[in-house]
Design a protein around this motif. Sequence first.
Motif, PDB file in Angstrom:
ATOM      1  N   ASP A 102     -38.879 -88.689  -7.412  1.00  0.00           N
ATOM      2  CA  ASP A 102     -37.979 -87.867  -8.227  1.00  0.00           C
ATOM      3  C   ASP A 102     -38.157 -88.277  -9.688  1.00  0.00           C
ATOM      4  N   GLU A 103     -39.322 -87.953 -10.211  1.00  0.00           N
ATOM      5  CA  GLU A 103     -39.706 -88.393 -11.552  1.00  0.00           C
ATOM      6  C   GLU A 103     -38.716 -87.925 -12.608  1.00  0.00           C
ATOM      7  N   ARG A 104     -38.225 -86.700 -12.494  1.00  0.00           N
ATOM      8  CA  ARG A 104     -37.337 -86.151 -13.525  1.00  0.00           C
ATOM      9  C   ARG A 104     -36.042 -86.944 -13.613  1.00  0.00           C
ATOM     10  N   PHE A 106     -35.509 -90.008 -12.580  1.00  0.00           N
ATOM     11  CA  PHE A 106     -35.804 -91.363 -13.038  1.00  0.00           C
ATOM     12  C   PHE A 106     -35.986 -91.400 -14.550  1.00  0.00           C
ATOM     13  N   GLN A 107     -36.755 -90.453 -15.094  1.00  0.00           N
ATOM     14  CA  GLN A 107     -37.006 -90.420 -16.537  1.00  0.00           C
ATOM     15  C   GLN A 107     -35.726 -90.186 -17.327  1.00  0.00           C
ATOM     16  N   LEU A 108     -34.872 -89.268 -16.863  1.00  0.00           N
ATOM     17  CA  LEU A 108     -33.632 -88.977 -17.580  1.00  0.00           C
ATOM     18  C   LEU A 108     -32.677 -90.163 -17.521  1.00  0.00           C
ATOM     19  N   SER A 109     -32.633 -90.847 -16.393  1.00  0.00           N
ATOM     20  CA  SER A 109     -31.784 -92.040 -16.284  1.00  0.00           C
ATOM     21  C   SER A 109     -32.265 -93.126 -17.236  1.00  0.00           C
ATOM     22  N   ALA A 110     -33.586 -93.313 -17.312  1.00  0.00           N
ATOM     23  CA  ALA A 110     -34.140 -94.306 -18.235  1.00  0.00           C
ATOM     24  C   ALA A 110     -33.841 -93.933 -19.674  1.00  0.00           C
ATOM     25  N   ALA A 111     -33.961 -92.634 -20.013  1.00  0.00           N
ATOM     26  CA  ALA A 111     -33.688 -92.186 -21.380  1.00  0.00           C
ATOM     27  C   ALA A 111     -32.232 -92.402 -21.748  1.00  0.00           C
ATOM     28  N   GLU A 112     -31.331 -92.123 -20.809  1.00  0.00           N
ATOM     29  CA  GLU A 112     -29.904 -92.326 -21.068  1.00  0.00           C
ATOM     30  C   GLU A 112     -29.611 -93.789 -21.358  1.00  0.00           C
ATOM     31  N   TYR A 113     -30.170 -94.669 -20.538  1.00  0.00           N
ATOM     32  CA  TYR A 113     -29.971 -96.106 -20.738  1.00  0.00           C
ATOM     33  C   TYR A 113     -30.509 -96.552 -22.096  1.00  0.00           C
ATOM     34  N   LEU A 114     -31.729 -96.124 -22.424  1.00  0.00           N
ATOM     35  CA  LEU A 114     -32.349 -96.522 -23.685  1.00  0.00           C
ATOM     36  C   LEU A 114     -31.577 -95.984 -24.884  1.00  0.00           C
ATOM     37  N   CYS A 115     -31.057 -94.767 -24.774  1.00  0.00           N
ATOM     38  CA  CYS A 115     -30.268 -94.195 -25.868  1.00  0.00           C
ATOM     39  C   CYS A 115     -29.021 -95.032 -26.125  1.00  0.00           C
ATOM     40  N   HIS A 116     -28.306 -95.376 -25.079  1.00  0.00           N
ATOM     41  CA  HIS A 116     -27.092 -96.178 -25.244  1.00  0.00           C
ATOM     42  C   HIS A 116     -27.406 -97.531 -25.874  1.00  0.00           C
TER      43      HIS A 116
END
Length: 335
Positions: A102-104, A106-116
């Motif tokens: 589920d690449e999408r 996973f990528q969005l979760s990583a982006a959310e974490y990095l943004c915070h």
Amino acid sequence: MQTLYRQLLRLMPRLGVQVTDLGPGTAVVSRRGRRLRIPLGTDADLLARDNARYSVADAGRDTWLVLRDKARAAGAPAPQWTGVPLGDSGARLLLDRRAATDERTFQLSAAEYLCHQHVAAMLDFYGVNCVFDVGANTGQYAKRLRRLGYTGRIVSFEPTAETFARLEKAAEQDPDWRVYQLGLGSEDTAGSIHVGWKTMNSVLPPSAYGRDRYQRFATTRTEEIRIRRLDGLLEEALDGIADPRPFLKMDTQGYDLEVFAGTGKRIGDFVGMQSEVAVLRLYEGSPAMSEAIATYEQSGFEITGMYPVTREATTGRVVEFDCVLMRAEAAPARG
């Protein structure tokens, strides 16, 4: 002959106390919930309440991960973990190989974490002491800032009655978190907002693209709200801060540029900002990403981070980004 210790263990369930016997001289007692014993390997077990949604996975030699997930039964195969180095940072990401299916997500979760993490770092680096949280919903953004270590003032704005009540409840134990039942815009006025769209309530109607993407836009009702310009609220909001260094966060579902316009000349007081910018517009009348970013840059802000918020599953296209911008001239001098 049974010892007194064993006799007590046998008696406790009759009193409504659950007991897990770990061996000679050791037991865990609990007033609620059956305990599940999960073998971790040689000479080690984990005890978890059977409805606590935790499981354990092997992460390498003498290292185990406790995951907030449904506890797996004893003897079930562990996830296939692999360690991924994060560049030259010295950190490693422990990744279950199933995440690649589920690449999408996973990528969005990583982006959310990095943004915070990035926002928290910028607040610290620029010495921000007041965050204006516009489009606060129930206070998710503010609570996250607190968890990440931000201790300065937070001023949250949420216009709808039901959601504001939850925001007010969230802030009641935090003496430096102020909340206002207001919408912000380019003028002081009254207006209406579409509600019933959960976190996507908006002053603007959905676009054709938005209606096609989100079923929640199919039905709606509106609520009358008050709208104020932010520049008329700054003195009250910043009262008591000797050297204000404010940061503006906007998440208003297509209305960010109107909020930004309402800062007037006082936008020069802000050392940084965050805005949700749309590549594919979900709301009628909302600005394109290029227009929004150009407006922010014309006011002296420069991009420090861009993080995808949503992506189309069918095409991979980004729908919206969280855009973080800072005023470089406001960066503290470093010796």
